[in-house]
Design an enzyme around this catalytic site. Structure first.
Site, PDB file in Angstrom:
ATOM      1  N   PHE A   1       7.530  -9.488   0.481  1.00  0.00           N
ATOM      2  CA  PHE A   1       7.463 -10.446  -0.315  1.00  0.00           C
ATOM      3  C   PHE A   1       8.127 -10.842  -1.534  1.00  0.00           C
ATOM      4  O   PHE A   1       8.176 -11.840  -2.268  1.00  0.00           O
ATOM      5  CB  PHE A   1       5.880 -10.956  -0.381  1.00  0.00           C
ATOM      6  CG  PHE A   1       5.325 -10.176  -1.373  1.00  0.00           C
ATOM      7  CD1 PHE A   1       5.121 -10.542  -2.771  1.00  0.00           C
ATOM      8  CD2 PHE A   1       4.700  -8.875  -1.034  1.00  0.00           C
ATOM      9  CE1 PHE A   1       4.525  -9.760  -3.768  1.00  0.00           C
ATOM     10  CE2 PHE A   1       4.136  -8.160  -1.924  1.00  0.00           C
ATOM     11  CZ  PHE A   1       4.015  -8.549  -3.301  1.00  0.00           C
TER      12      PHE A   1
ATOM     13  N   LYS B   1      13.918 -11.746   9.427  1.00  0.00           N
ATOM     14  CA  LYS B   1      12.438 -11.842   9.799  1.00  0.00           C
ATOM     15  C   LYS B   1      11.942 -11.767   8.111  1.00  0.00           C
ATOM     16  O   LYS B   1      11.544 -10.478   7.752  1.00  0.00           O
ATOM     17  CB  LYS B   1      11.772 -10.907  10.665  1.00  0.00           C
ATOM     18  CG  LYS B   1      10.405 -11.288  11.113  1.00  0.00           C
ATOM     19  CD  LYS B   1       9.469 -11.896  10.310  1.00  0.00           C
ATOM     20  CE  LYS B   1       8.623 -10.665   9.491  1.00  0.00           C
ATOM     21  NZ  LYS B   1       7.552 -11.116   8.366  1.00  0.00           N
TER      22      LYS B   1
ATOM     23  N   GLU C   1       6.103 -13.405   5.502  1.00  0.00           N
ATOM     24  CA  GLU C   1       5.311 -14.724   5.782  1.00  0.00           C
ATOM     25  C   GLU C   1       4.833 -15.154   4.637  1.00  0.00           C
ATOM     26  O   GLU C   1       4.185 -16.289   4.786  1.00  0.00           O
ATOM     27  CB  GLU C   1       4.321 -14.348   7.067  1.00  0.00           C
ATOM     28  CG  GLU C   1       3.255 -13.263   6.529  1.00  0.00           C
ATOM     29  CD  GLU C   1       3.854 -11.611   7.087  1.00  0.00           C
ATOM     30  OE1 GLU C   1       5.031 -11.415   6.631  1.00  0.00           O
ATOM     31  OE2 GLU C   1       2.839 -11.024   7.389  1.00  0.00           O
TER      32      GLU C   1
ATOM     33  N   SER D   1       6.707  -1.662   2.549  1.00  0.00           N
ATOM     34  CA  SER D   1       5.816  -0.462   1.888  1.00  0.00           C
ATOM     35  C   SER D   1       6.125   0.719   2.991  1.00  0.00           C
ATOM     36  O   SER D   1       6.658   0.522   3.956  1.00  0.00           O
ATOM     37  CB  SER D   1       4.412  -0.684   2.286  1.00  0.00           C
ATOM     38  OG  SER D   1       4.056  -1.235   3.388  1.00  0.00           O
TER      39      SER D   1
ATOM     40  N   CYS E   1       9.595  -2.791  -6.532  1.00  0.00           N
ATOM     41  CA  CYS E   1       9.794  -1.420  -6.064  1.00  0.00           C
ATOM     42  C   CYS E   1      10.444  -0.291  -7.039  1.00  0.00           C
ATOM     43  O   CYS E   1      10.354   0.859  -7.069  1.00  0.00           O
ATOM     44  CB  CYS E   1      10.715  -1.252  -4.796  1.00  0.00           C
ATOM     45  SG  CYS E   1      12.178  -1.686  -5.075  1.00  0.00           S
TER      46      CYS E   1
ATOM     47  N   GLU F   1       1.002   4.041  -5.032  1.00  0.00           N
ATOM     48  CA  GLU F   1       1.607   2.667  -5.534  1.00  0.00           C
ATOM     49  C   GLU F   1       0.534   1.687  -5.678  1.00  0.00           C
ATOM     50  O   GLU F   1      -0.044   1.337  -4.908  1.00  0.00           O
ATOM     51  CB  GLU F   1       2.737   2.169  -4.398  1.00  0.00           C
ATOM     52  CG  GLU F   1       3.491   0.839  -4.877  1.00  0.00           C
ATOM     53  CD  GLU F   1       4.555   0.497  -3.794  1.00  0.00           C
ATOM     54  OE1 GLU F   1       4.284   0.385  -2.737  1.00  0.00           O
ATOM     55  OE2 GLU F   1       5.558   0.246  -4.445  1.00  0.00           O
TER      56      GLU F   1
HETATM   57  P1  NAD Z   1       5.041  -4.723   3.675  1.00  0.00           P
HETATM   58  O1  NAD Z   1       5.314  -3.644   4.160  1.00  0.00           O
HETATM   59  O2  NAD Z   1       3.331  -5.259   3.871  1.00  0.00           O
HETATM   60  O3  NAD Z   1       5.842  -5.970   4.494  1.00  0.00           O
HETATM   61  C1  NAD Z   1       7.045  -5.891   4.582  1.00  0.00           C
HETATM   62  C2  NAD Z   1       7.626  -6.454   5.806  1.00  0.00           C
HETATM   63  O4  NAD Z   1       6.988  -5.834   6.887  1.00  0.00           O
HETATM   64  C3  NAD Z   1       7.162  -8.068   6.200  1.00  0.00           C
HETATM   65  O5  NAD Z   1       8.086  -8.825   6.753  1.00  0.00           O
HETATM   66  C4  NAD Z   1       5.834  -7.868   7.129  1.00  0.00           C
HETATM   67  O6  NAD Z   1       5.894  -8.980   7.611  1.00  0.00           O
HETATM   68  C5  NAD Z   1       6.297  -6.656   7.911  1.00  0.00           C
HETATM   69  N1  NAD Z   1       5.078  -5.937   8.367  1.00  0.00           N
HETATM   70  C6  NAD Z   1       3.982  -5.945   7.516  1.00  0.00           C
HETATM   71  N2  NAD Z   1       3.006  -4.992   8.536  1.00  0.00           N
HETATM   72  C7  NAD Z   1       3.982  -4.622   9.678  1.00  0.00           C
HETATM   73  C8  NAD Z   1       3.638  -3.964  10.600  1.00  0.00           C
HETATM   74  N3  NAD Z   1       2.341  -3.349  10.845  1.00  0.00           N
HETATM   75  N4  NAD Z   1       4.509  -3.501  11.715  1.00  0.00           N
HETATM   76  C9  NAD Z   1       5.627  -4.296  11.418  1.00  0.00           C
HETATM   77  N5  NAD Z   1       5.962  -5.050  10.482  1.00  0.00           N
HETATM   78  C10 NAD Z   1       5.089  -5.143   9.609  1.00  0.00           C
HETATM   79  O7  NAD Z   1       5.551  -4.903   2.156  1.00  0.00           O
HETATM   80  P2  NAD Z   1       5.159  -6.088   1.263  1.00  0.00           P
HETATM   81  O8  NAD Z   1       3.909  -6.284   0.535  1.00  0.00           O
HETATM   82  O9  NAD Z   1       5.588  -7.461   1.726  1.00  0.00           O
HETATM   83  O10 NAD Z   1       6.183  -5.632  -0.074  1.00  0.00           O
HETATM   84  C11 NAD Z   1       5.762  -4.899  -0.943  1.00  0.00           C
HETATM   85  C12 NAD Z   1       6.169  -3.466  -0.817  1.00  0.00           C
HETATM   86  O11 NAD Z   1       7.660  -3.309  -0.397  1.00  0.00           O
HETATM   87  C13 NAD Z   1       6.115  -2.333  -1.659  1.00  0.00           C
HETATM   88  O12 NAD Z   1       5.559  -1.208  -1.195  1.00  0.00           O
HETATM   89  C14 NAD Z   1       7.364  -2.383  -2.315  1.00  0.00           C
HETATM   90  O13 NAD Z   1       7.382  -1.191  -3.230  1.00  0.00           O
HETATM   91  C15 NAD Z   1       8.256  -2.346  -1.236  1.00  0.00           C
HETATM   92  N6  NAD Z   1       9.674  -2.561  -1.546  1.00  0.00           N
HETATM   93  C16 NAD Z   1      10.530  -1.509  -1.625  1.00  0.00           C
HETATM   94  C17 NAD Z   1      11.705  -1.930  -1.900  1.00  0.00           C
HETATM   95  C18 NAD Z   1      12.873  -0.888  -1.681  1.00  0.00           C
HETATM   96  O14 NAD Z   1      14.080  -0.861  -2.153  1.00  0.00           O
HETATM   97  N7  NAD Z   1      12.652   0.572  -1.608  1.00  0.00           N
HETATM   98  C19 NAD Z   1      12.053  -3.254  -2.581  1.00  0.00           C
HETATM   99  C20 NAD Z   1      11.242  -4.390  -2.479  1.00  0.00           C
HETATM  100  C21 NAD Z   1      10.133  -3.947  -2.001  1.00  0.00           C
END
Ligand code: NAD
Length: 510
Positions: A161, A185, A188, A238, A293, A395
């Site tokens: 997000f 994808k 959401e 994450s 991140c 985090e």
């Molecule tokens: P998230 O992991 O909750 O969601 C990321 C994506 O995965 C979304 O599209 C979500 O719909 C999907 N998703 C969620 N749960 C899932 C599951 N159980 N199975 C399959 N897909 C699933 O992350 P978020 O809250 O949207 O974003 C924040 C996180 O992203 C933080 O941990 C941040 O550090 C990380 N991030 C990392 C980078 C990087 O470059 N390393 C960059 C941006 C964000």
């Protein structure tokens, strides 16, 4: 063709965001979710969640699109990218407003994210140069040899997000110029900007089926992951989910790069320019409410005197934050993404207090007039944090900065090494020797020297180490060409004259 803004939910007057498949907006999903304006706490849109039927339709469209796109010339792909870039620039304000509306970040921050994403598209415009391959004349025995980059086929991208515009742009421009077709994808929580951008891509001349969007949740992701027609997956989110995506995807034979979460430390040396440190840490820790991140979430100060000066400077800065609706010009911090995320951060703050850290600045009790239901949280600063505390290990992804006090650079580096994440770090110092020692020896993927957010530009690749990246290749930049293509190496010889005697030894340059 109906545009996203014309499609309304059947059950309410709220706009329903659908999918984008084969150049059309579609919304025949059974399941859906809600999109909030985090500044007001109101539901502003609904978003369709793709089930097997929509995922299948997107894959079929992408497979069809691949048939012609794979053999299009790199220069024709680059021309689409040039036109796309121009259209993005013309529509920048609309994209930035959509971002602020659904994500909450402040206008200037959304503009910064947009501009960094645009830089990837500018890099992708170099497709003919990037895809030239490698050639060697006479590798031995009159044989010439060259390597070609072949596209993989249908590839998918799953994004978080916190950068609804930039992170998808880390993926699809590079995948597409390599000759692949793409299924995105998006998160959401803020899917609107991607659907708007899809229309611009079509206007730029991208053939239908080359870029598709399926909206959805974890169920949608599982469908993408388990489908053998998808050759590769790029994921950003994450760490626990990144690890799961990597394990599931690779088990089903896909190429996977999965970028995870982070805990980024800044080391402040006693000789550092403290005014610069305070300004840099303020932006890097609290910008975008810490929902980055690469946000600095721990400042490891060498020496008590250094720590005292940093804490005093930060305390003054935090008191001056302008917090409010990100749409309002001049704001420093907007709201957090959701009430659930705000509650999680509040729990971290409680745990920090219970573990004995000193909460020097408490941002918990702020209220924004006219936005009482928004997910706002002021800047928080903890001093006397130790590496064992939960607030230092995990985090938080919020406007919370921890100060750890150490007595030497080596001790500071130990604090960083103990942490499971390895995304970014930086050192503030005037000492070139200390900076070199730190840069060379720290086990972190992206390092800054007096640069608090060392996010590589488009023509370098972005990726952390340890639990911040699962997979072998980083994202965008030169690594993207490797990730989104497979290599074919051809060795060619045109024998002249009489045939030679058969050779039974392994061919080599003697
Ligand atoms: P998230 O992991 O909750 O969601 C990321 C994506 O995965 C979304 O599209 C979500 O719909 C999907 N998703 C969620 N749960 C899932 C599951 N159980 N199975 C399959 N897909 C699933 O992350 P978020 O809250 O949207 O974003 C924040 C996180 O992203 C933080 O941990 C941040 O550090 C990380 N991030 C990392 C980078 C990087 O470059 N390393 C960059 C941006 C964000």
């Amino acid at each position: 063709m109906a545009t996203t803004s014309q499609i309304m939910s059947e059950n309410s007057q709220l706009e329903m965001l659908g999918h984008y498949i084969n150049g059309q907006h579609v919304q025949d999903s059974v399941r859906s979710g809600e999109v909030y304006n985090p500044a007001t706490g109101e539901v502003i849109k609904q978003v369709a969640f793709a089930d097997a039927e929509q995922v299948d339709a997107a894959i079929i469209a992408a497979e069809q699109g691949f048939k012609d796109w794979r053999s299009s010339s790199p220069v024709s792909r680059a021309r689409v990218m040039f036109r796309f870039k121009e259209l993005l620039e013309k529509n920048a304000d609309e994209i930035i407003h959509l971002t602020v509306h659904e994500h909450g970040k402040v206008l200037e921050d959304a503009r910064g994210e947009f501009n960094r994403g645009l830089e990837i598209i500018e890099y992708a415009c170099g497709a003919p140069e990037l895809l030239k391959g490698e050639h060697s004349m006479n590798v031995g025995g009159d044989i010439n040899s060259w390597s070609e980059f072949h596209p993989l086929g249908v590839v998918a991208g799953i994004t978080p997000f916190n950068f609804p515009v930039m992170v998808p742009m880390w993926m699809y421009p590079m995948a597409i110029i390599c000759g692949n077709t793409f299924i995105l994808k998006p998160s959401e929580k803020d899917p609107g900007p991607s659907l708007f951008i899809a229309d611009l891509f079509k206007q730029a001349g991208l053939p239908d089926g080359v870029f598709n969007i399926v909206n959805g949740d974890s169920e949608t992701v599982e469908l993408l992951l388990s489908d053998n027609r998808i050759a590769a997956v790029s994921f950003v989110g994450s760490s626990n989910i990144a690890e799961l995506i990597y394990e599931t995807g690779t088990r089903s034979g896909k190429r996977v790069q999965a970028l995870g979460g982070a805990k980024n430390h800044a080391v402040v040396m006693p000789d550092a320019d403290i005014d610069n440190v305070v300004k840099s840490l303020t932006g890097a820790a609290y910008g975008s409410c810490g929902e980055r991140c690469m946000a600095i979430s721990v400042a490891v100060c060498v020496g008590d005197e250094t720590a005292d000066k940093v804490v005093a400077g930060l305390t003054d800065e935090i008191k001056q934050f302008k917090i409010g609706n990100g749409m309002q010009a001049g704001m420093d911090l907007g709201p957090l993404i959701s009430s659930g995320h705000k509650n999680k951060i509040l729990e971290y703050i409680e745990s920090g207090i219970e573990d004995g850290a000193r909460l020097v600045v408490d941002g918990r009790n702020i209220s924004i007039a006219g936005h009482e239901k928004g997910y706002f949280l002021g800047g928080c600063l903890f001093d006397n944090v130790t590496p064992q505390m939960k607030i230092c290990r995990e985090e938080i992804f919020g406007p919370v900065l921890c100060i750890v006090r150490t007595s030497s650079l080596d001790e500071a580096m130990q604090v960083i090494e103990q942490n499971p994440y390895g995304n970014g770090t930086c050192i503030f110092t005037r000492d070139g020797g200390a900076a070199n020692y730190f840069s060379e020896n720290i086990n972190i993927g992206m390092v800054g020297v007096n640069v608090p957010l060392p996010v590589p530009v488009a023509y370098h690749s972005f990726g952390g180490w340890k639990r911040s990246l699962f997979g072998d290749l980083s994202i965008y930049g030169p690594d993207a060409i490797r990730f989104y293509t497979r290599r074919k190496t051809i060795s060619q010889r045109w024998p002249t004259g009489a045939s030679e005697r058969a050779q039974f030894s392994f061919p080599s340059n003697k």
